[in-house]
Design an enzyme around this catalytic site. Structure first.
Site, short mmCIF file in Angstrom:
data_model
loop_
_atom_site.label_atom_id
_atom_site.label_comp_id
_atom_site.label_asym_id
_atom_site.label_seq_id
_atom_site.Cartn_x
_atom_site.Cartn_y
_atom_site.Cartn_z
N CYS A 1 -39.59 -33.43 -7.31
CA CYS A 1 -39.88 -33.26 -6.53
C CYS A 1 -40.28 -31.08 -6.16
CB CYS A 1 -41.43 -33.16 -5.20
SG CYS A 1 -42.79 -32.39 -5.53
N HIS B 1 -41.82 -37.98 -8.25
CA HIS B 1 -41.36 -38.56 -6.77
C HIS B 1 -40.77 -40.56 -7.05
CE1 HIS B 1 -41.64 -36.04 -3.26
NE2 HIS B 1 -42.67 -35.90 -3.76
N GLU C 1 -37.70 -41.68 -6.95
CA GLU C 1 -37.37 -42.22 -5.24
C GLU C 1 -37.75 -43.34 -4.74
OE1 GLU C 1 -38.93 -39.18 -3.33
OE2 GLU C 1 -38.54 -39.41 -5.53
#
Length: 239
Positions: A89, A176, A178
């Site tokens: 991001c 994102h 993660e």
């Protein structure tokens, strides 16, 4: 092996599955907490890779957050030294701007789970485990243009520039990959007012929709992240 440098911009945007993955592969890492006043390294040469996480600030807010300029100087050095970078991001925007591209507001913010279309089936297989489209989490109001030498590999219906590769080693992502459950839950509850302020956009899910999706969507996201990270670490400097 030298550690992977990880920069965390703010307290609630944590490394999550990225450090879980590195630990599972016995890859050392060092976390730099900007929210806690940590000093960034003076050189990226002491690291095998460079990861930048997200945050609510703009990449263009260097006067307010001076460490962003330092992160982008490290981006330039990592590129020159061929040390693999990965940006999530805001982190992807930092790679883009650090290498000369523009970052600016997008026509429609994206919040929630999004279908990411991978442009090339070989890259879909190599980087995303064959998931195409790949459902991944978004929360952004700005987006990057492509730096020189970058190849666009993924897009969404609402913002074209979702992921780029440089030299098949440096990966900038707008999404994102993660995230784990606690982080998305925190965002959806604590930042509900922000979600509701842009709820009129078709690109924004409601907080309730996001919360209801977590049990199913987070394991799917982690599976895709595992494939992305598995491919990325192939470029790490192992000496």
């Amino acid at each position: 092996m030298k550690p992977v440098a990880i920069v965390q911009q703010i307290h609630h945007d944590t490394p999550d599955y990225f450090t879980d993955f590195l630990d599972s592969e016995n890859i050392p890492w060092q976390l730099f907490r900007m929210d806690q006043g940590d000093e960034l390294p003076t050189t990226i040469a002491n690291f095998s890779g460079y990861c930048m996480l997200g945050g609510p600030m703009s990449v263009n807010d260097e006067a307010i957050y001076p460490w962003l300029s330092t992160e982008m100087q490290l981006v330039k050095e990592a590129y020159e030294l061929d040390i693999p970078m990965i940006g999530h991001c805001l982190g992807g925007q930092l790679i883009a701007k650090g290498l000369g591209a523009t970052v600016a507001p997008v026509p429609m913010p994206e919040i929630g789970w999004c279908q990411i279309q991978i442009h090339d089936e070989k890259e879909a297989s190599e980087w995303f485990g064959g998931e195409n489209p790949a459902k991944l989490f978004q929360w952004h109001g700005e987006g990057f243009q492509l730096p020189a030498g970058a190849r666009l590999i993924a897009s969404s219906a609402h913002w074209q520039n979702q992921a780029f590769l440089i030299n098949n080693k440096h990966l900038g992502m707008q999404f994102h990959c993660e995230v784990k459950e606690d982080k998305v839950k925190h965002w959806s509850i604590e930042e509900r007012a922000e979600i509701e302020s842009v709820q009129h956009h078709a690109s924004v899910q409601s907080a309730d929709e996001i919360l209801a999706s977590l049990a199913k969507s987070i394991p799917e996201s982690n599976r895709i992240a595992h494939r992305i990270y598995s491919r990325w670490i192939q470029g790490l400097i192992r000496a």
